[in-house]
Structures are given as C-alpha cells and as structure tokens.
Scaffold this active site. Structure first.
Site, mmCIF file in Angstrom:
data_model
loop_
_atom_site.group_PDB
_atom_site.id
_atom_site.type_symbol
_atom_site.label_atom_id
_atom_site.label_comp_id
_atom_site.label_asym_id
_atom_site.label_seq_id
_atom_site.Cartn_x
_atom_site.Cartn_y
_atom_site.Cartn_z
ATOM 1 N N SER A 11 0.807 -1.214 0.000
ATOM 2 C CA SER A 11 0.000 0.000 0.000
ATOM 3 C C SER A 11 0.847 1.274 0.000
ATOM 4 O O SER A 11 1.630 1.495 -0.905
ATOM 5 C CB SER A 11 -0.951 -0.050 1.190
ATOM 6 O OG SER A 11 -1.843 1.014 1.146
ATOM 7 N N HIS A 12 0.713 2.053 1.057
ATOM 8 C CA HIS A 12 1.372 3.360 1.128
ATOM 9 C C HIS A 12 2.764 3.265 1.748
ATOM 10 O O HIS A 12 3.436 4.275 1.905
ATOM 11 C CB HIS A 12 0.506 4.276 1.982
ATOM 12 C CG HIS A 12 0.152 3.637 3.293
ATOM 13 N ND1 HIS A 12 -0.740 2.593 3.372
ATOM 14 C CD2 HIS A 12 0.615 3.830 4.530
ATOM 15 C CE1 HIS A 12 -0.827 2.182 4.618
ATOM 16 N NE2 HIS A 12 -0.007 2.910 5.341
ATOM 17 N N ARG B 297 -1.446 5.251 17.168
ATOM 18 C CA ARG B 297 -2.319 6.231 16.536
ATOM 19 C C ARG B 297 -3.271 6.784 17.593
ATOM 20 O O ARG B 297 -3.877 6.003 18.337
ATOM 21 C CB ARG B 297 -3.134 5.601 15.412
ATOM 22 C CG ARG B 297 -2.313 4.867 14.366
ATOM 23 C CD ARG B 297 -3.109 4.733 13.058
ATOM 24 N NE ARG B 297 -2.518 3.777 12.139
ATOM 25 C CZ ARG B 297 -1.438 4.006 11.388
ATOM 26 N NH1 ARG B 297 -0.810 5.161 11.483
ATOM 27 N NH2 ARG B 297 -0.982 3.092 10.556
ATOM 28 N N THR C 127 -11.116 -1.290 12.302
ATOM 29 C CA THR C 127 -10.225 -0.780 11.262
ATOM 30 C C THR C 127 -9.873 -1.876 10.259
ATOM 31 O O THR C 127 -9.579 -2.997 10.650
ATOM 32 C CB THR C 127 -8.943 -0.250 11.933
ATOM 33 O OG1 THR C 127 -9.305 0.835 12.763
ATOM 34 C CG2 THR C 127 -7.932 0.197 10.912
ATOM 35 N N ASP D 141 -2.632 6.482 -3.325
ATOM 36 C CA ASP D 141 -1.445 5.863 -2.716
ATOM 37 C C ASP D 141 -0.809 4.796 -3.603
ATOM 38 O O ASP D 141 -1.183 4.621 -4.767
ATOM 39 C CB ASP D 141 -1.812 5.279 -1.351
ATOM 40 C CG ASP D 141 -2.659 4.024 -1.486
ATOM 41 O OD1 ASP D 141 -3.439 3.953 -2.453
ATOM 42 O OD2 ASP D 141 -2.541 3.123 -0.630
HETATM 43 C C1 G1P Z 1 -3.966 1.476 8.260
HETATM 44 C C2 G1P Z 1 -5.210 2.320 8.424
HETATM 45 C C3 G1P Z 1 -6.433 1.483 8.153
HETATM 46 C C4 G1P Z 1 -6.338 0.855 6.763
HETATM 47 C C5 G1P Z 1 -5.035 0.098 6.628
HETATM 48 C C6 G1P Z 1 -4.822 -0.421 5.210
HETATM 49 O O1 G1P Z 1 -3.996 0.407 9.175
HETATM 50 O O2 G1P Z 1 -5.260 2.908 9.696
HETATM 51 O O3 G1P Z 1 -7.574 2.281 8.274
HETATM 52 O O4 G1P Z 1 -7.409 -0.017 6.534
HETATM 53 O O5 G1P Z 1 -3.932 0.951 6.950
HETATM 54 O O6 G1P Z 1 -4.750 0.616 4.274
HETATM 55 P P1 G1P Z 1 -3.212 0.429 10.576
HETATM 56 O O7 G1P Z 1 -1.763 0.702 10.249
HETATM 57 O O8 G1P Z 1 -3.793 1.559 11.362
HETATM 58 O O9 G1P Z 1 -3.462 -0.909 11.188
HETATM 59 ZN ZN ZN Z 2 -3.328 1.303 -0.254
#
Ligand code: G1P
Ligand code: ZN
Length: 560
Positions: free
Chosen positions: A117-118, A513, A361, A294
């Site tokens: 992902s990001h 967070r 989440t 992203d």
């Molecule tokens: C983070 C975001 C969550 C999202 C996930 C995947 O997860 O907070 O909302 O679904 O990335 O993109 P986290 O690192 O908080 O577990």
């Molecule tokens: Zn992503």
C-alpha cells in the site's frame, strides 16, 4: 509442465495484519519465504472448499520492487496447486480496486494482490501480499488466522516448471495475450492470460459516474491536479482524466509508476503529498481541485483551493450527495465506517434514515455488509472510501465522485463543506501518529491506558467529563463472528472521543495512533483549524496515556 514438491522450514512471523502480510523486501527475499506464505494460502483454500474445475486466480500488484519476481513464483505455484488459469495484469500491475473489479467481473476463484500500500518501496522498503476472496474483498479474519496457523507448521510447497528451457523459465507478463501450458502427467492445461486491467476499470468508472458532466466542468476553466505519487494509478489516471475526460496532460503529476515510488512515501496525506499540497495551498494561484492516491491506488486525498477535506468528512459528503451520481441516483442502502472514523457519516445516515454501521479498522470488515446489501458506501479516516461497486477502497472512484458532485453543484470544495457543516454540524477531527516506537514502550502506553478503565469514567478533564471507556469489540451482524481488541475508546459526555490504537500495517517497531474528535454545532466556529479546535483534547490524550513520558516522543510523526 513439471510439478515439484520442495521441502521447506516454517517462518514464525507470517501473521497477516490489518491488510495482508507486510514485511521488508529483504524478509520476502529469504529462500522459501514468499513460497511458504503462498502455499499456506492455497492450503487454506484447498482445505476449506477445494478448487472447482477451471478455477482462476487474479494476480497483480502495485509495481513495487520485487513485484515481478514474486509474480513469476506465484504463477508457477498456482499451476502446481491446481489452478486452471491465472489472470495477470500487464507488467504484473493492477491497482487494488482494479484487482477487486477483475475478480468480480471475471468470476475468478480469488486473487492475490502484491502490495504494501502506502509503505515505502525499493530494495530497502516494504513488500506485501494479501488474498482476496471471490467477492473481490480481502479475506476475513477466520481465513487469515488459518493461513497463519498453516504457515507455522508448513513442511513443503508445490511449484511447477512451466518451460523445459531453464533460460526461458520466466513467463512473458508484458504482452497482452494467452499462453497455454500442458501437463503431460494429468492431461490438464494451465493458462496464463495477461490482461489490460486499466481498460476494464475505466469502463466501470464510466458506468458509475456522469462523465459528460465532469467533462464539461473540466472544459469550463475549472483547474484540477492529480498526483499519482509515482505509484500504480498513473496509467489509470491517464486513461480516465486525459483520454476519456479530456483534461490537459498537465493536470497529472508523478503519474509514471516506479519501483520505489520516486524514492517517496506513496501516502496521500498533507505530509507526504507535499508537492500537491504546495500547488493547492498557493493562495490566489491555487487550483480548484487537487487529489492524490497511494501506492496501490485504494486511498485518496481530496483538496480544494487552499482547503483540505478530512477523509471522515469526505465520506459524509459523498453519502449526503450520492443521488447526484448516476449509479446512486435512487439512494444508498446504508453507510459503514471504521470505529476510529468520525461520526460525521452517522449524522448524514440519521437524516437519510438509513443505517450506519461501525466496524473495526480494515476494509475486510465491510465485505459482509456489502454482500448482504446492507450498505452502499464505506469509509475509513485513513483516506479510504468506496462503495459496493468493488470490495476494496477505491482512490480514483472517490476523486471521480467528488468531481461529479462539483460538476452538478457548481460550487467550490470549500463551499460544499461549509454548507454540509451548516446542515449537519462539524465533527472536528484529527489523527496523530507516533511512528517507529520501540514495541515495549508502545505496549506500555496501551497497558497504562487500559489500567485506568475502571477509574476514568466520571473523571473531569477541564471542560470534558469521561462517560465510558472500553476496548472495541465488533460482532459481525452477518456471520456472527466476533473481533476483539480493536482499539481503546474514551468517550466523553458531550460526544467527543479519543481513540488509541496500535497500527497493524507497519514493518518497523510500533506505531501508536491517537484519533481525536469533538462535535461543533456552531457555524461561527466551523472555519477553525482542527489542531486549534482540538487543542484541549490533544492535551487530555497525552495526559491519560503518558505517551511523552513513556516513549520520549514530544510530537507526532504525522498529523492528518
Ligand atoms: C492502516 C489504516 C487502516 C487501513 C489500513 C490499510 O492500518 O489505519 O484504516 O485499513 O492501513 O490501508 P493500521 O496501520 O492503522 O493498522
Ligand atoms: Zn493502499
């Protein structure tokens, strides 16, 4: 085609997190690491329901470093494990929402999405993999838990040699077309089909949105900028905005995907999308609309002229204006948001008299609700919004939804938000991330807060009084499953909240967070900066958690 069984040793760290398994590239490059995890996925599927005849696997990734090598290995393992066909994105690339769409459109058995992902890419960066089910959505917890259990005891994996010539062992994934391999021993065939996922996805967007209204808006002097952050959405943005909506090529930036995302952090927020932020906060010179997505194309950030839309507000605005979009013209069935996401969408749902669900989440919790037709729109505060057109969040979909709204309303982004807050009130919201904290220190913060669960209720902090606190548990109304320990909630008597969670997607240390939210009904305060409006909440969060004392960190790494 020749199938081999290779002996292997288990790794003990293959537990999927919020969104699949994410690790440093170097971890994935260890002998057998990827193979073990993929075999554990296949074993889980085979044990659960077996593979139907003709089973197809969709396969693609965000194009990050190690994507191509992993794709080759997975194709060979899919062949050896009984899949009849693999649909692979050209050059091994598919955005996460496009992969979800491909799974649904071609009725594949499931799909593997290679993405972190990001998270940063490149040889020193991260790699990731997740399995999506036949509904196009991420595998639910009961599947990912089984995958982890299997990974801890795996003894061998199966892989096929698809070519007799070792020098030609790699399959051509760059040319659109079909290659068929024969398995002499079983008489079966295995097909690799390289597809153009961009076209399929762009067609879907054109079905959902009013492209002619958006085209008119873009031709009217309205100026937009889309930042692909050197990641997967570049070719999708080119096809949709430039080729189909006639936006000038200059409205795209960083739209050529690179294996290390140009050395950047492909996360569309005010910190990491700084080039776009500069353009959109340039005073009078700022453009009308800015957006970014992203690494794998499922997140989005929406900006107006000198104006930032929080993702929580974005979900609420989309819900309130859904009937302006052709696909939702008859209304939406319901809305769902992750627990830490603000209650702005709840207010819209109440007014529309539709249900609003609160889930943990992670996108995997929305799938059941969408499959059951309970919700149409879903969103997370972490720059994720989407609808039941796929079973993933969808960055470009959100951008097009906003453009559709602006085209129909003829007002600016800021005017849309001001009018929305005047009607519904404003849920002032911010998230503070403290990244890369030693795991022990992060755990001690969480333990310290939990130890106050009995003493906090009724305690006063300045103008605020704690009403209740708990560790969020979710009871899935569709399949009855229960997910515990999904984040600490401290709820105040006036409806304000503080939520604490540990990230489930990081690959180094821990990330704490803190999610802060306060409701502001008064229009004369609606223009306030969120950090100013939430100043007291921020102090309370630090006092309850003792975060500074326990971690030695004086400020968040990222504020969104
Ligand atoms: C983070 C975001 C969550 C999202 C996930 C995947 O997860 O907070 O909302 O679904 O990335 O993109 P986290 O690192 O908080 O577990
Ligand atoms: Zn992503």
């Amino acid at each position: 085609m020749h199938i081999q069984t290779i002996n292997t040793q288990p790794f003990n760290d293959q537990k999927p997190g919020t969104s699949g398994l994410r690790k440093k590239v170097k971890v994935f490059q260890q002998t057998g690491y990827l193979e073990n995890f993929v075999q554990s996925i296949f074993d889980t599927l085979l044990e659960k329901e077996g593979l139907p005849a003709g089973a197809t696997l969709a396969l693609g990734g965000d194009g990050r470093y190690h994507n191509r090598e992993a794709i080759q290995t997975i194709i060979q393992m899919a062949a050896a494990n009984g899949f009849a066909r693999v649909l692979v994105g050209q050059a091994g690339i598919m955005s996460t929402p496009a992969a979800s769409h491909i799974i649904r459109k071609y009725h594949t058995f499931g799909g593997l999405v290679l993405s972190a992902s990001h998270n940063q890419g490149g040889p020193q960066g991260d790699f990731g993999i997740k399995y999506n089910m036949s509904n196009g959505g991420p595998a639910p917890e009961k599947i990912t838990d089984t995958i982890f259990e299997k990974s801890k005891v795996i003894a061998s994996y199966k892989i096929a040699t698809l070519s007799k010539d070792a020098d030609l062992a790699d399959i051509d994934i760059d040319t659109i077309g079909i290659t068929v391999f024969d398995d002499a021993s079983s008489g079966k065939q295995f097909t690799v089909q390289v597809i153009d996922a961009v076209h399929d996805y762009a067609d879907l967007m054109q079905e959902l949105f009013d492209f002619s209204a958006i085209k008119k808006l873009l031709a009217s002097g309205f100026k937009m900028q889309f930042d692909g952050m050197h990641a997967v959405t570049g070719p999708y943005a080119q096809e949709i905005f430039v080729n189909r909506l006639s936006a000038p090529a200059s409205s795209l930036m960083n739209c050529v995907p690179s294996e290390d995302f140009g050395g950047g952090h492909p996360d569309p927020n005010l910190t990491y999308a700084e080039d776009l932020v500069k353009i959109m906060f340039a005073g009078e010179k700022a453009l009308d609309f800015g957006a970014a997505s992203d690494g794998d194309g499922d997140r989005n950030m929406i900006l107006g002229k000198n104006f930032f839309v929080t993702p929580s507000d974005s979900l609420a605005v989309l819900a309130a204006n859904a009937t302006l979009v052709p696909a939702y013209k008859n209304g939406i069935a319901g809305v769902a948001r992750s627990m830490p996401t603000s209650g702005a969408a709840d207010r819209v749902a109440a007014k529309l008299n539709i249900p609003c669900y609160e889930t943990p989440t992670g996108w995997k919790f929305f799938g059941n609700l969408m499959d059951a037709g309970k919700v149409t729109l879903c969103g997370e505060e972490s720059f994720g919004t989407s609808s039941s057109h796929v079973r993933e969040k969808d960055g470009l979909w959100a951008v097009l939804f906003w453009l559709n709204i602006l085209a129909k309303k003829g007002t600016s982004v800021e005017q849309v938000l001001m009018a929305h807050w005047a009607e519904f009130g404003r849920n002032v919201y911010s998230r503070h991330d403290y990244e890369n904290i030693p795991t022990d220190a992060a755990n001690s913060v969480i333990t310290h807060i939990k130890a106050q669960f009995t003493s906090l209720p009724k305690q006063k902090f300045g103008a605020y009084t704690v009403k209740t606190c708990d560790d969020f548990s979710y009871h899935d109304p569709i399949d009855g499953s229960i997910s515990n320990n999904q984040g600490i909630r401290i709820l105040f008597t006036d409806g304000s909240r503080i939520v604490f969670r540990l990230s489930g997607t990081g690959t180094e240390g821990a990330t704490i967070r803190i999610y802060l939210e306060a409701f502001e009904p008064d229009t004369k305060n609606h223009h306030l900066d969120a950090q100013v409006a939430l100043a007291e909440m921020i102090k309370i969060a630090l006092s309850i958690s003792q975060l500074v004392e326990k971690t030695g960190r004086f400020a968040p790494t990222v504020i969104t």
